[in-house]
Design an enzyme around this catalytic site. Structure first.
Site, short mmCIF file in Angstrom:
data_model
loop_
_atom_site.label_atom_id
_atom_site.label_comp_id
_atom_site.label_asym_id
_atom_site.label_seq_id
_atom_site.Cartn_x
_atom_site.Cartn_y
_atom_site.Cartn_z
N ASP A 56 -0.90 1.32 -4.17
CA ASP A 56 -1.75 0.35 -4.86
C ASP A 56 -3.07 0.92 -5.33
O ASP A 56 -3.93 0.19 -5.81
CB ASP A 56 -1.99 -0.87 -3.98
CG ASP A 56 -2.79 -0.56 -2.73
OD1 ASP A 56 -2.70 0.57 -2.22
OD2 ASP A 56 -3.51 -1.45 -2.24
N SER A 66 0.81 -1.21 0.00
CA SER A 66 0.00 0.00 0.00
C SER A 66 0.85 1.26 0.00
O SER A 66 1.58 1.53 -0.94
CB SER A 66 -0.96 -0.02 1.19
OG SER A 66 -1.88 1.04 1.13
N HIS A 67 0.76 2.05 1.07
CA HIS A 67 1.43 3.35 1.14
C HIS A 67 2.83 3.25 1.71
O HIS A 67 3.50 4.28 1.87
CB HIS A 67 0.59 4.29 2.00
CG HIS A 67 0.32 3.74 3.37
ND1 HIS A 67 -0.49 2.66 3.56
CD2 HIS A 67 0.75 4.11 4.60
CE1 HIS A 67 -0.55 2.38 4.86
NE2 HIS A 67 0.20 3.25 5.50
N ASP A 126 -5.64 2.47 -3.70
CA ASP A 126 -6.89 2.40 -2.97
C ASP A 126 -7.14 3.62 -2.08
O ASP A 126 -8.26 3.83 -1.61
CB ASP A 126 -7.01 1.11 -2.15
CG ASP A 126 -5.92 0.93 -1.12
OD1 ASP A 126 -5.01 1.79 -1.03
OD2 ASP A 126 -5.96 -0.08 -0.38
N ARG A 127 -6.12 4.45 -1.87
CA ARG A 127 -6.30 5.64 -1.03
C ARG A 127 -6.36 6.89 -1.91
O ARG A 127 -5.94 6.88 -3.04
CB ARG A 127 -5.17 5.77 -0.02
CG ARG A 127 -5.09 4.60 0.94
CD ARG A 127 -4.02 4.80 1.99
NE ARG A 127 -3.93 3.64 2.85
CZ ARG A 127 -3.67 3.67 4.14
NH1 ARG A 127 -3.47 4.82 4.75
NH2 ARG A 127 -3.61 2.56 4.85
N LYS A 158 -11.45 -0.06 -0.88
CA LYS A 158 -11.46 1.39 -1.05
C LYS A 158 -10.85 1.71 -2.41
O LYS A 158 -10.10 0.92 -2.96
CB LYS A 158 -10.70 2.07 0.08
CG LYS A 158 -9.33 1.54 0.41
CD LYS A 158 -8.78 2.25 1.64
CE LYS A 158 -7.46 1.65 2.10
NZ LYS A 158 -7.65 0.43 2.90
N ASP A 198 -2.19 6.36 -3.63
CA ASP A 198 -1.06 5.72 -2.99
C ASP A 198 -0.48 4.60 -3.84
O ASP A 198 -0.79 4.47 -5.02
CB ASP A 198 -1.46 5.19 -1.61
CG ASP A 198 -2.46 4.05 -1.70
OD1 ASP A 198 -3.22 3.99 -2.69
OD2 ASP A 198 -2.50 3.20 -0.79
#
Length: 544
Positions: free
Chosen positions: A280, A113-114, A282-283, A377, A278
């Site tokens: 991947d 992710s982030h 999703d944010r 998300k 981010d």
């Protein structure tokens, strides 16, 4: 082509967190480490023989090599079909959509992710179930249990696949399809939003946008959607090339790690909308000209105006937010006379509510927003939602926020992160505060009084499953809250997150800076938890 049985021994540290397994690249590249965890996923999910598995990741360092290993293991374990994004790329929401579209058994998403990337960065693996959402706790518990008892894994000895072009392959009895990672997702977005109206505004310079892809997976998606299909000028999407180390930057869309975008949006002649996503995809972070939209406010504003967007014009069934997210969405739900659910942190908790039809929109304060279109998300979805609102409402972001606050009041909100703390002192801080909860009710906290102090526990209204120890809540008589929890998304040390909020119904007091409006509450929270003496930190690492 017979599978090879490889003897192995367990690793003791393969317990998935709220977002799967996250470790350093060096850890994952240990002999047998990745293979053990992947085999544990397959062993914990019986009945997959002949079924479809979706595979893809965010393009970070070791993404392509890991996919080649997973492909050979999936074939050796009897999957009938594999769907893989070209170059090994799939954003997390796109992977969720593909799982649902292809009615797959599940999917393996490679992302941290982030978290930072590169040889010295982090790596992650997450298993998503057949609804497209993250594996629930009962599944991750089964994976962990299997990882502690594993004795062997299955592997096919075969050359690596060419993932650079759209193609169909065969590996033993397994059919493999390398697909365009963007196309299906882009079509889904066109079914939800008014692309014709947005194209008219963007192509004629009536509306402008600046999107920072942070050299992460959303670059190709944003180029296709924002510049090609919506007609925004070239350069509207920046840092679009996917790099294995994210260009040496931290792919976390917040005010600290997207400083260039923030400077652009607070400068003269800023675009109408600024946004970032981010690692991947999703944010999301949303900015207007000279203003920042907190994720809590973003969820509330999208919900309050959802009827203006084609995909949500029929109304919302309900809203859900994670417990630390501000109560702004609750006020919108009350006005719309729909339910609002409070869940633990972690997107998997929204899955049952979405599948049962209890909610339409959901979100977390950690820059995550989504809806029932997928079970993750979705950063670009949120950006397109905001673009659609701007095209329809013909008002700047700041004006939309001010009108929202006048109607519902403003929930001043901030999150203070103390990163890379020594684990034991951080845990003792929480344990000591936990031991004091019963005695805190009625105590004064600065100029406020504590109404109730507890530790959040959640009983899923769909399946009855229970989740305990989900964060300490200090609720105040004026409606404000202080929340403390240890995060499980990092790979080194502990991160203490402190969330603070206070409701302000008076329009004349709503334009303050949140850090100023919450200054006394911030100090009260530090004192209550003895943060400085416990951690040695006078200030947080990141403020959002």
């Amino acid at each position: 082509m017979k599978p090879r049985i490889v003897q192995t021994t367990p690793f003791e540290d393969q317990q998935p967190g709220t977002s799967g397994l996250r470790k350093t690249v060096r850890t994952v590249r240990q002999p047998h480490y990745l293979e053990n965890f992947v085999q544990s996923i397959f062993d914990a999910q019986p009945g997959h023989a002949g079924s479809t598995l979706v595979i893809g990741g965010d393009g970070r360092y070791y993404n392509r090599e890991a996919i080649q290993i997973i492909v050979k293991m999936a074939a050796a374990n009897g999957f009938g079909r594999l769907v893989i994004g070209r170059h090994g790329l799939l954003s997390t929401p796109a992977a969720s959509h593909l799982i649902r579209k292809h009615r797959a058994f599940g999917g393996i998403i490679l992302s941290a992710s982030h978290n930072p990337g590169g040889p010295d960065g982090d790596f992650g693996l997450k298993y998503n179930i057949e609804n497209g959402g993250p594996a629930p706790e009962k599944v991750t518990a089964a994976i962990f249990a299997r990882s502690r008892a594993i004795e062997h894994y299955r592997m096919l000895d075969a050359p690596d696949l060419d993932l650079t072009g759209l193609a169909e392959h065969r590996l033993g009895e397994t059919a493999i399809e390398v697909i365009d990672p963007v196309g299906d997702y882009a079509e889904l977005m066109e079914s939800l939003f008014d692309f014709e109206r947005m194209h008219l505004q963007l192509s004629r310079a009536r509306l402008s946008v600046r999107f920072d892809a942070m050299h992460a997976v959303t670059g190709p998606y944003a180029l296709e959607l924002i510049e090609r299909r919506l007609g925004a000028p070239s350069g509207s999407v920046q840092r679009a090339e996917v790099l294995p180390d994210f260009g040496g930057h931290h792919p976390d869309p917040n005010l600290e790690h997207a400083r260039a975008l923030v400077r652009t949006m607070y400068a003269d002649e800023a675009p109408d909308l600024g946004a970032a996503s981010d690692g991947d995809g999703d944010r999301n972070m949303i900015l207007g000209r000279g203003c920042f939209v907190t994720p809590s406010d973003s969820l509330a504003i999208l919900a309050a105006n959802a009827s203006r967007v084609p995909g949500y014009a029929r109304g919302l069934r309900g809203i859900a937010r994670s417990m630390p997210t501000s109560q702004a969405a609750d006020r919108v739900a009350a006005a719309l006379e729909i339910p609002c659910f409070e869940t633990p942190t972690g997107w998997k908790f929204f899955g049952n509510l979405l599948d049962a039809g209890h909610i339409t929109l959901c979100g977390e304060e950690s820059f995550g927003t989504g809806s029932d279109h997928v079970r993750e998300k979705d950063g670009l979805w949120a950006v397109l939602f905001w673009l659609n609102l701007l095209a329809v409402m013909d008002q700047p972001v700041s004006r939309i926020m001010q009108q929202h606050w006048r109607r519902f009041g403003r929930d001043f909100y901030t999150r203070h992160d103390y990163e890379n703390l020594a684990l034991e002192p951080a845990m003792r801080l929480m344990e000591d505060l936990r031991a004091r909860l019963a005695s805190l009710e009625g105590e004064r906290l600065g100029n406020r009084e504590i109404h109730r102090a507890d530790e959040f526990a959640y009983v899923d209204p769909v399946d009855g499953s229970e989740s305990t120890r989900q964060g300490i809540r200090i609720r105040l008589t004026d409606g404000g809250r202080i929340i403390l929890r240890l995060s499980g998304t990092g790979t080194a040390g502990a991160t203490l997150r402190v969330y603070l909020e206070s409701h302000e119904p008076r329009p004349s007091h709503q334009n303050q800076d949140p850090q100023a409006a919450l200054a006394d509450l911030i100090e009260d929270a530090r004192s209550l938890a003895n943060i400085e003496s416990r951690t040695g930190r006078k200030t947080p690492s990141v403020i959002t």
